[in-house]
Design an enzyme around this catalytic site. Structure first.
Site, PDB file in Angstrom:
ATOM      1  N   HIS A 101       0.930  -1.119  -0.034  1.00  0.00           N
ATOM      2  CA  HIS A 101       0.051  -0.071   0.028  1.00  0.00           C
ATOM      3  C   HIS A 101       1.033   1.251  -0.077  1.00  0.00           C
ATOM      4  O   HIS A 101       2.158   1.316   0.252  1.00  0.00           O
ATOM      5  CB  HIS A 101      -0.876   0.057   1.110  1.00  0.00           C
ATOM      6  CG  HIS A 101      -0.176  -0.011   2.691  1.00  0.00           C
ATOM      7  ND1 HIS A 101       0.296   1.232   3.095  1.00  0.00           N
ATOM      8  CD2 HIS A 101       0.081  -0.929   3.338  1.00  0.00           C
ATOM      9  CE1 HIS A 101       0.811   0.859   4.275  1.00  0.00           C
ATOM     10  NE2 HIS A 101       0.696  -0.528   4.198  1.00  0.00           N
ATOM     11  N   CYS A 155       4.251  -4.549   6.633  1.00  0.00           N
ATOM     12  CA  CYS A 155       3.532  -4.351   5.322  1.00  0.00           C
ATOM     13  C   CYS A 155       4.724  -3.739   4.222  1.00  0.00           C
ATOM     14  O   CYS A 155       5.849  -3.586   4.710  1.00  0.00           O
ATOM     15  CB  CYS A 155       2.639  -3.200   5.279  1.00  0.00           C
ATOM     16  SG  CYS A 155       0.924  -3.999   6.008  1.00  0.00           S
TER      17      CYS A 155
END
Length: 530
Positions: free
Chosen positions: A151, A164
Site C-alpha cells: 500500500h 507491510c
C-alpha cells in the site's frame, strides 16, 4: 518636562511588558507544537501510511480531485511481483520481462515482512488499518489475512514498516491499475529474476474442439457461428470453455431459480387449498355429527310416541287410532333426511380433502426437487465462475500431497509422490505466462534461494537481508527442472488439472506444506518461510 519624561518612561515599560507577553505566548505555542507527537499531527514515520499531502485550494485542486484515483493499465497478463528484502525494491514481471520497478520499505526487525510465495487476496482503493489505530493505507493490496499488504506509505528505502510493503504514492496508484486478485507475489531475501522453463512434466491444458463443447453453451455464449465444421475448427482453451460454461450455467441457474420460485408458489397455493379442504372436512364432520345426534333424538321421540300409542291401543281397543303420521314421525323423517344430506356432504368433503392432500404432497415433492435443482444449478454456476480464475497448485514433499485451488477456493487434493524424499526439493514457483498458437503454455519459474536459514539469521541481525551469495549453501536442493523430474502424479490428477489450467495458472513445488495463511475459502496456496 519631568511629566513628559514620566509619561514616556511609562509607555516604554508598557511596551516592554506587551513584548514579553507576546514572546511568552509564541514560545509556549512552539513548545506545545514540539511536544506533540508526530502521530497526533496525522503522520508518523513508523506508521504504515503515507503522510497526508496538504490540501490544494482553488480551481486546480478541484480539477485534480475530479481525476480518477487510478487508471487501468493494459499489459500482457499475467503479472507477478518479486519483492527483494535485501534490495528494498519490488519488481513487476510478465512474459516479456521486467515491466516496472520501485523502491519500497518493508518490515523492521520487530515486525519483519514474511518471506515466501503469496497471492494478492484482496484490494481496497482506500483502506484503514485494523491493527494500527485506523492508519490510512491507500491502494491496499492484501497478500495475507494476518495483516501484510502492499500500500501507499512513507518510503525510506530501508525497513521502516510494521510488516507491510510500503510503496511510493505514484507507484502504488500505478500498481493498483496493473495488478489483479489472484496474481502472485514472491518475497525473497534478495532479488530474484524469473527464467523461462520448458519441461515435459509441466501441466498441459486440455484443448477442446467445437463439437466437444455443449451446443447450448455455444449458443448461450454467442459462439456457435464462430466455429467452422470439420477439422479446421479452432480449439477452445480451458478459459474460453469456462466462459461458455459460465454463460450456460448462469442461464440454467436463473431458469432453475425461477422454476423453484414457481414451485414454491404452487406449493403455497396447494397448502392453502389443503387447509381449506381440511376446514371444510371438519365442518362437514361436525354437521354430520349434529345431524346424526338430531336424527337419533328424533328417532327416540318417534319411538316413544309410537310405544305410547301402542299402549293406548292395547288398553282401550275401542278407541279409534289415526292412521296418519304423528308429528314425531314427521320430525324423525326430516332428521333422517338432514342426516343423509350431511353424510353426502361429508363424503364429498372427505374426497376433496384426500385429493387436496395428495396434490399438496405432490407439490411438496416438486418444490423440494426444484429447490435441489436450483441449488445444484447455483453450485454449477459457482464452479463455472471459479473456472475462469487462474488455477493454483501446491505439491508438498512434507505432506506427500498435491493441493489444487481456483478462485481462492479449494477444488481438490490428492496423494503425490516425491522421489528421493530424503533430498531437499527447494521451493519453486512455476507460472503459466503465455500461450502458443497450438494452446501450449509457456512457463516462467522463480526458485527461492537455498540459503533461507542464513538469510533469516541475517534478517534478524540487521533488519534486512544483504545480497551475500558467496556463502556455501545449506543443502543440495533440486533445480526447478530436477524438482519436476522428482514429482509423480496420477493420470486422474493430471487430467483434472488440465481441465482447468490456462494463463495465470501457477504451481509451487516445495519441501514445505501449505502455510498457516492457507485456510478456507478466500485464501490461496502459499508457502511461508518465516
Amino acid at each position: 518636562m519631568s511629566e513628559v519624561a514620566a509619561v514616556a518612561r511609562s509607555r516604554r515599560v508598557c511596551a516592554r511588558a506587551f513584548s514579553a507577553v507576546c514572546a511568552a505566548s509564541v514560545a509556549a505555542t512552539v513548545l506545545a507544537l514540539e511536544a506533540r507527537p508526530a502521530a497526533a499531527i496525522g503522520y508518523s514515520a513508523n506508521s504504515d501510511a503515507e503522510a497526508p499531502a496538504p490540501r490544494k485550494r482553488g480551481k486546480r485542486a478541484k480539477s485534480a480531485e475530479a481525476k480518477p484515483a487510478a487508471e487501468t493499465v493494459s499489459l500482457a497478463r499475467p503479472l507477478f511481483a518479486v519483492v527483494s528484502l535485501g534490495g528494498q525494491h519490488i519488481s513487476i514481471y510478465n512474459h516479456n520481462g521486467l515491466v516496472d520497478r520501485s523502491v519500497i520499505s518493508t518490515g523492521v526487525p520487530g515486525h519483519p515482512t514474511p518471506e515466501g510465495m503469496f497471492t494478492i487476496l484482496g484490494r481496497e482503493r482506500f483502506h484503514r488499518s485494523n491493527l494500527y489505530a485506523g492508519a490510512p493505507m491507500p491502494f491496499m493490496q492484501r497478500i495475507t489475512w494476518s495483516g501484510v499488504a502492499m500500500h501507499t506509505g512513507h518510503v525510506t528505502g530501508h525497513p521502516a514498516s510494521h510488516g507491510c510493503i510500503r510503496l511510493p504514492g505514484a507507484f502504488a496508484q500505478k500498481l493498483w491499475g496493473m495488478t489483479r486478485i489472484g496474481e502472485r507475489v514472491v518475497i525473497a531475501p534478495y532479488d530474484l529474476s524469473p527464467t523461462e522453463i520448458a519441461h515435459p512434466a509441466l501441466p498441459t491444458p486440455k484443448m477442446r474442439s467445437a463439437t466437444e463443447a455443449s451446443a447450448a453453451a455455444l449458443a448461450d455464449a454467442g459462439l456457435r457461428d464462430g466455429f467452422a465444421d470439420g477439422g479446421a475448427a479452432a480449439l477452445i482453451d480451458p478459459r474460453r470453455y469456462a466462459e461458455q460454461l459460465r454463460v450456460k450455467s448462469a442461464a440454467e441457474a436463473a431458469a432453475a431459480a425461477k422454476a423453484a420460485t414457481e414451485a414454491a408458489a404452487a406449493l403455497n397455493a396447494k397448502r392453502l387449498e389443503a387447509v381449506r379442504a381440511s376446514a371444510e372436512l371438519k365442518a362437514a364432520e361436525a354437521a354430520e355429527a349434529t345431524a346424526r345426534a338430531k336424527a337419533e333424538a328424533a328417532a327416540k321421540a318417534a319411538d316413544s310416541v309410537a310405544a305410547k300409542r301402542q299402549e293406548v291401543a292395547t288398553a282401550k281397543p275401542e278407541l279409534s287410532t289415526s292412521d296418519g303420521a304423528s308429528p314425531a314421525e314427521a320430525a324423525r323423517a326430516k332428521a333422517d333426511a338432514t342426516l343423509a344430506e350431511a353424510r353426502t356432504r361429508l363424503e364429498a368433503a372427505r374426497t376433496a380433502y384426500n385429493a387436496s392432500d395428495a396434490e399438496h404432497v405432490e407439490a411438496v415433492r416438486r418444490s423440494r426437487e426444484a429447490a435441489e435443482a436450483a441449488a445444484a444449478a447455483a453450485k454449477a454456476e459457482k464452479d463455472a465462475q471459479l473456472r475462469t480464475a487462474p488455477i493454483s497448485i501446491l505439491v508438498s514433499k512434507k505432506n506427500q500431497r498435491i493441493y489444487v485451488r481456483q478462485g481462492l477456493t479449494p477444488i481438490f487434493e490428492a496423494p503425490a509422490t516425491v522421489r528421493e524424499p530424503e533430498r531437499p526439493l527447494g521451493s519453486h514457483l512455476y507460472i503459466a505466462t503465455a500461450a502458443g498458437g497450438d494452446g501450449a503454455l509457456k512457463w516462467s519459474v522463480l526458485s527461492m534461494p537455498p540459503r533461507i536459514a542464513e538469510a533469516r539469521a541475517s534478517h534478524k541481525k540487521r533488519g534486512m537481508v544483504e545480497e551475500q551469495r558467496s556463502a556455501a549453501p545449506l543443502g543440495a536442493a533440486s533445480s526447478a527442472a530436477d524438482a519436476l523430474d522428482r514429482i509423480e502424479l496420477s493420470d486422474e490428477v493430471r487430467q483434472k488439472i488440465a481441465d482447468r489450467l490456462w494463463l495465470g495458472g501457477s504451481m509451487i513445488i516445495s519441501d514445505q506444506g501449505p502455510s498457516s495463511e492457507t485456510s478456507a475459502v478466500g485464501t490461496d496456496l502459499t508457502v511461508k518461510f518465516r
